[in-house]
Design a protein around this motif. Sequence first.
Motif, PDB file in Angstrom:
ATOM      1  N   TYR A 183       0.835  -1.195   0.000  1.00  0.00           N
ATOM      2  CA  TYR A 183       0.000   0.000   0.000  1.00  0.00           C
ATOM      3  C   TYR A 183       0.870   1.245   0.000  1.00  0.00           C
ATOM      4  O   TYR A 183       2.052   1.188   0.360  1.00  0.00           O
ATOM      5  CB  TYR A 183      -1.007   0.018   1.152  1.00  0.00           C
ATOM      6  N   MET A 184       0.280   2.338  -0.438  1.00  0.00           N
ATOM      7  CA  MET A 184       0.943   3.641  -0.334  1.00  0.00           C
ATOM      8  C   MET A 184      -0.062   4.640   0.207  1.00  0.00           C
ATOM      9  O   MET A 184      -1.175   4.780  -0.319  1.00  0.00           O
ATOM     10  CB  MET A 184       1.488   4.126  -1.670  1.00  0.00           C
ATOM     11  N   THR A 185       0.326   5.347   1.272  1.00  0.00           N
ATOM     12  CA  THR A 185      -0.449   6.463   1.802  1.00  0.00           C
ATOM     13  C   THR A 185      -0.189   7.659   0.895  1.00  0.00           C
ATOM     14  O   THR A 185       0.966   8.050   0.707  1.00  0.00           O
ATOM     15  CB  THR A 185      -0.018   6.779   3.240  1.00  0.00           C
ATOM     16  N   LEU A 186      -1.232   8.247   0.320  1.00  0.00           N
ATOM     17  CA  LEU A 186      -1.033   9.245  -0.725  1.00  0.00           C
ATOM     18  C   LEU A 186      -0.269  10.469  -0.239  1.00  0.00           C
ATOM     19  O   LEU A 186       0.491  11.069  -0.999  1.00  0.00           O
ATOM     20  CB  LEU A 186      -2.385   9.662  -1.321  1.00  0.00           C
ATOM     21  N   LEU A 224      -2.602  -1.160  -2.729  1.00  0.00           N
ATOM     22  CA  LEU A 224      -3.742  -0.574  -2.029  1.00  0.00           C
ATOM     23  C   LEU A 224      -3.578   0.938  -1.889  1.00  0.00           C
ATOM     24  O   LEU A 224      -2.505   1.423  -1.528  1.00  0.00           O
ATOM     25  CB  LEU A 224      -3.882  -1.199  -0.644  1.00  0.00           C
ATOM     26  N   VAL A 225      -4.651   1.664  -2.171  1.00  0.00           N
ATOM     27  CA  VAL A 225      -4.670   3.121  -2.011  1.00  0.00           C
ATOM     28  C   VAL A 225      -5.008   3.423  -0.560  1.00  0.00           C
ATOM     29  O   VAL A 225      -6.113   3.129  -0.090  1.00  0.00           O
ATOM     30  CB  VAL A 225      -5.702   3.751  -2.961  1.00  0.00           C
ATOM     31  N   ASP A 226      -4.051   4.009   0.171  1.00  0.00           N
ATOM     32  CA  ASP A 226      -4.238   4.314   1.591  1.00  0.00           C
ATOM     33  C   ASP A 226      -4.585   5.792   1.739  1.00  0.00           C
ATOM     34  O   ASP A 226      -3.808   6.663   1.345  1.00  0.00           O
ATOM     35  CB  ASP A 226      -2.962   3.978   2.362  1.00  0.00           C
ATOM     36  N   LEU A 227      -5.752   6.052   2.349  1.00  0.00           N
ATOM     37  CA  LEU A 227      -6.247   7.421   2.479  1.00  0.00           C
ATOM     38  C   LEU A 227      -6.090   7.996   3.880  1.00  0.00           C
ATOM     39  O   LEU A 227      -6.639   9.057   4.170  1.00  0.00           O
ATOM     40  CB  LEU A 227      -7.718   7.479   2.044  1.00  0.00           C
TER      41      LEU A 227
END
Length: 426
Positions: A183-186, A224-227
């Motif tokens: 995942y990456m936190t935007l 995964l898109v981490d918001l």
Amino acid sequence: MKPAASFALAAGLLAGLAPVPLLAAPRAGYPQDVAAAALKAAPVWDGHNDVPEQLRDRRKDLLAGFNFRDTTATADPAQGRVAMHTDLARLRRGHVGAQFWSVFVPASLSDQQAVQAVMEQIDVTRRLIAAYPQDLQLATDAAGVAAAWKAGRIASLLGMEGGYAIGNSLGVLRQFRELGVRYMTLTHYRTTAWADSATDAPQHGGLTDFGRQVVREMQRIGMLVDLSHVSAQTMNAALDVARAPVIFSHSGARAIADHPRNVPDAVLARLRANGGIVMVVTLPAYVSNAVRTWELDRTAQKARLAALHVDEPDTAKTALAAWEQAHPRPRATLAELADHIDHIVKVAGIDHVGLGGDFDGMDTTTEGMADVSGYPDLFVELARRGYGQADLQKIASGNMMRVLKAADAYALAHRADPPIESATAF
């Protein structure tokens, strides 16, 4: 493998993960037994832990002489550092069976520095996992998590915090995925060239065109898109684009604690259609309004004293210490933490909540959650509130397993799609 089968695989894991005695079947009215049975079937999957950051800050990424079996003696008052919250013994006591390790670097670095620093964070995390093969096992997909559980090991996944670390390059993003980042936190605390942060001045109304391309490409390659950390506008902009479930790796409910880092109800409601998950954070300012208010008051008092004593900084420092003594910092409570879970379940549904402690990313902790060993107490509190075993299993790891499988399935379905190309980020 279906989630139920994954939970069955986890049963053998508890020989190492659960020192708490377990009964053959939970008795009605005994929350401890309901919680223990749930954790036997589904160990905790934690969404965010900052051990890699601690290794970088405390040890310059050197593992020689580092004992991850017991880190309770790692406090360094001279450097203002508390003891680490995480080690293998406490992970086992906490029933943690899967962990996203955060490969985080500060937003103050330049693009090039950030790319290198994240590479080093990935390296030290993978070396740490390899150093404890009886306890930790690298996992890059849902099947890998299940395999680690079957082997009695803690599944170890990589999550990247802060979209600035891709250096405004989709090519770099793709290479981080190749290295196993799931995942990456935007954003982190600062707004990037393409996404607004929750704790910085907005510049883009959420996401730029390039930011939307980042979301699309992440989902195409199964990242995964981490918001967590993004503004509400960014949350909504990402959900507008997303075709696979998103995550909040370590966030709370804004209706319970009014911090911009937390998730507003309107966004929680959208998770039902998206299939995503909020992994509830334990950092006190995100858990408790009282703590949040105290921190704001302290910030205002510090600024006031600095202005009053601009030529006498020592006087300002002494006066601030006196204020702190007269106004003790409140503690976030386990009950407040459970309130966040209750609220997310009420608005988004039981299928959309998990746990993301943020341990080793904070100096103070919530009462009852002093470190990673505290999760069983939280599950007992939830059982007292009426959560049954099946729902507790979803909160522990069932929901996150479903989300990761959905992301894997979406990427598989789109593996023939060409990579998104972009000459510039802005």
